[in-house]
Design a protein around this motif. Structure first.
Motif, short mmCIF file in Angstrom:
data_model
loop_
_atom_site.label_atom_id
_atom_site.label_comp_id
_atom_site.label_asym_id
_atom_site.label_seq_id
_atom_site.Cartn_x
_atom_site.Cartn_y
_atom_site.Cartn_z
N THR A 18 0.85 -1.20 0.00
CA THR A 18 0.00 0.00 0.00
C THR A 18 0.88 1.25 0.00
O THR A 18 0.69 2.16 -0.80
CB THR A 18 -0.89 0.02 1.26
N GLY A 41 -5.47 3.41 0.28
CA GLY A 41 -6.68 3.70 1.03
C GLY A 41 -6.41 4.66 2.17
O GLY A 41 -5.91 4.26 3.22
N ASN A 175 -11.22 -4.22 4.54
CA ASN A 175 -10.26 -3.80 3.55
C ASN A 175 -9.56 -5.09 3.15
O ASN A 175 -8.90 -5.68 4.01
CB ASN A 175 -9.25 -2.83 4.19
N ARG A 378 -7.71 -4.87 -5.89
CA ARG A 378 -8.32 -3.99 -4.91
C ARG A 378 -8.31 -2.56 -5.45
O ARG A 378 -7.27 -2.05 -5.87
CB ARG A 378 -7.58 -3.99 -3.58
N1 GLU Z 1 -5.02 1.30 4.86
C1 GLU Z 1 -4.37 1.75 3.72
C2 GLU Z 1 -4.53 0.76 2.59
O1 GLU Z 1 -4.83 -0.37 2.80
C3 GLU Z 1 -2.94 2.16 3.77
C4 GLU Z 1 -2.21 2.48 5.03
C5 GLU Z 1 -1.27 1.38 5.43
O2 GLU Z 1 -1.14 0.39 4.71
O3 GLU Z 1 -0.69 1.51 6.52
O4 GLU Z 1 -4.34 1.18 1.47
#
Ligand code: GLU
Ligand code: PMP
Length: 430
Positions: A18, A41, A175, A378
């Motif tokens: 991510t 995200g 998620n 995703r």
């Molecule tokens: N929650 C976010 C994602 O899944 C990114 C932040 C992270 O991975 O720490 O894209």
């Protein structure tokens, strides 16, 4: 000088996908390239002025604080979650840390045994366990039913497991799929876990971004065996502030868990940042202005995510209807043959193809644990049309002027519309 890396880092551990895609897209933007960023995200709306004010007021707090967090904040978090989850929580059940990611690590490290994950699951759960050689067992799921969690799958994993203790990580809203676990299913899972002495780490960081149904915590059915994880990153758009929370079960067992996680914290991060902890007391207050702001942001995420979902449905791309958060997990297996002709055989190939040929950044399903050849991706709707702080602030301003979320999506989202046009062209090109 030459170093040999430790086996847990050297044996194929990559940087978190991510964060990696986010840095890559930012670099591409800096180079003047066009990219539609569905890869990361992160809720982009502005920090609420009340919370910012509290941080400014507390900026001069410079001392180290207790590892589990300051008592005032632990009390505020307990009160907040007692109201949200409709259970009585006391301050001594709460631990805070720099992000719930840090707490996920601490709890996984603190207890013996294996971790069980439902596939697909968030990118960091499994790599964290790899860091300390913790075994991971996966409950498989299939795109045919939107990757829903089957209790029979959990039972099978437990039955076949060689380990004598298990920790199940649940994540609702999810998620990467945007799905939520229904109360009946939670009850069933609670029952299995109680019988199997399974500790549940319930990652509820998206709890206040639920829009498809009411968020229910498994702790309602399994209070003695659930650690609830949360934070301010999603519903208050404060990911960069790094503050996460965990609520352990009541009683002695819970205290033992909390002390164990606090020990990990005391050796890794000492304490969450002092100004952030003091400011967070305001963020967790029973404040109707903040609740209204959270609802407004959630409504916008809902409209934006549903818009992309409806567009995918019109293109006949199988994708479960989103219920919370800002994620979709569509599947492109139907186009396997024409994609193979373009040398796209895996979800990693597909994500690369979309970025190189169509300037759409996504993450491959494989990063979330799906089989390499399953062509799932995703998509996160949190960035497109909110790429800059100005754009994100403008969207809130327009909502404050009374423009409905649906109107906003229709009239102020050229980026999302372009993404759908490109996906349409991509599929027609096959
Ligand atoms: N929650 C976010 C994602 O899944 C990114 C932040 C992270 O991975 O720490 O894209
Ligand atoms: N769990 C899930 C499912 C997430 O998407 C995130 C955000 N990257 C986290 C945990 C960690 O969030 P934070 O560390 O910002 O609390």
């Amino acid at each position: 000088m030459k170093f040999t890396l430790s086996p847990s880092i050297g044996n194929g551990l990559s940087p978190s996908p991510t964060l990696l895609i986010n840095e890559r897209v930012r670099q591409m933007w800096a180079n003047g390239e066009t990219v539609y960023h569905l890869g990361f995200g992160e809720s982009r709306f502005p920090a609420h002025p009340k919370v910012v004010g509290a941080l400014v007021e507390n900026a001069s707090r410079q001392s180290y604080l207790p590892s589990a967090g300051i008592p005032e904040l632990r009390q505020a978090v307990a009160d907040f979650h007692s109201r949200q989850l409709q259970v009585d929580i006391s301050a001594d059940q709460v631990i805070v840390a720099p992000g719930s990611k840090a707490l996920l690590f601490a709890f996984q490290m603190a207890v013996a045994g294996a971790t069980i994950l439902h596939t697909p699951s968030w990118v960091s759960y499994e790599p964290q366990s790899q860091l300390f050689n913790r075994p991971v067992l996966r409950i498989p799921a299939s795109p045919q039913d939107g990757h829903s969690l089957q209790p029979a799958g959990l039972q099978r994993v437990l039955h076949n497991s060689p380990h004598d203790q298990h920790l199940l990580i649940l994540n609702s809203p999810s998620n990467p799929t945007g799905q939520m676990l229904e109360p009946e299913l939670l009850e069933e899972i609670a029952d299995i876990c109680r019988r199997g002495n399974v500790l549940v780490l319930s990652d509820e960081i998206y709890g206040l971004t639920a829009f498809g149904r009411e968020h229910v915590s498994i702790s309602r059915y399994y209070p003695e065996g659930t650690v609830v994880l949360g934070g301010k990153s999603k519903h208050l758009s404060l990911g960069g502030w790094r503050l996460g929370t965990a609520i352990v079960p009541p009683g002695e067992g819970g205290q033992q868990l909390l002390q164990a996680a606090a020990k990990v914290g005391s050796e890794l991060w000492s304490t969450a940042s002092a100004p952030i902890q003091y400011a967070a007391i305001t963020a967790y207050a029973d404040d109707s202005e903040l609740s209204a702001y959270i609802s407004k942001c959630t409504e916008l995420h809902a409209a934006r995510t549903r818009y992309l979902w409806r567009g995918l449905c019109e293109l006949d791309v199988p994708c479960a209807e989103p219920m919370g958060g800002f994620y979709l997990f569509p599947n492109f297996d139907h186009w396997r043959k024409p994609l193979a002709a373009r040398r796209v055989h895996t979800s990693v190939d597909l994500a690369r193809h979309l970025l190189d040929e169509w300037q759409i950044a996504t993450l491959p399903g494989a990063d979330f644990g799906t089989p390499a050849t399953e062509l799932s991706l995703r998509l996160s709707t949190s960035y497109v049309d909110l790429e800059t702080d100005q754009k994100a602030a403008k969207m809130i301003e327009l909502a404050d002027q009374g423009i409905t979320a649906e109107q906003l999506v229709r009239d102020y989202h050229p980026g999302l519309q372009e993404v759908l046009a490109r996906l349409r062209n991509f599929l027609s090109s096959l």
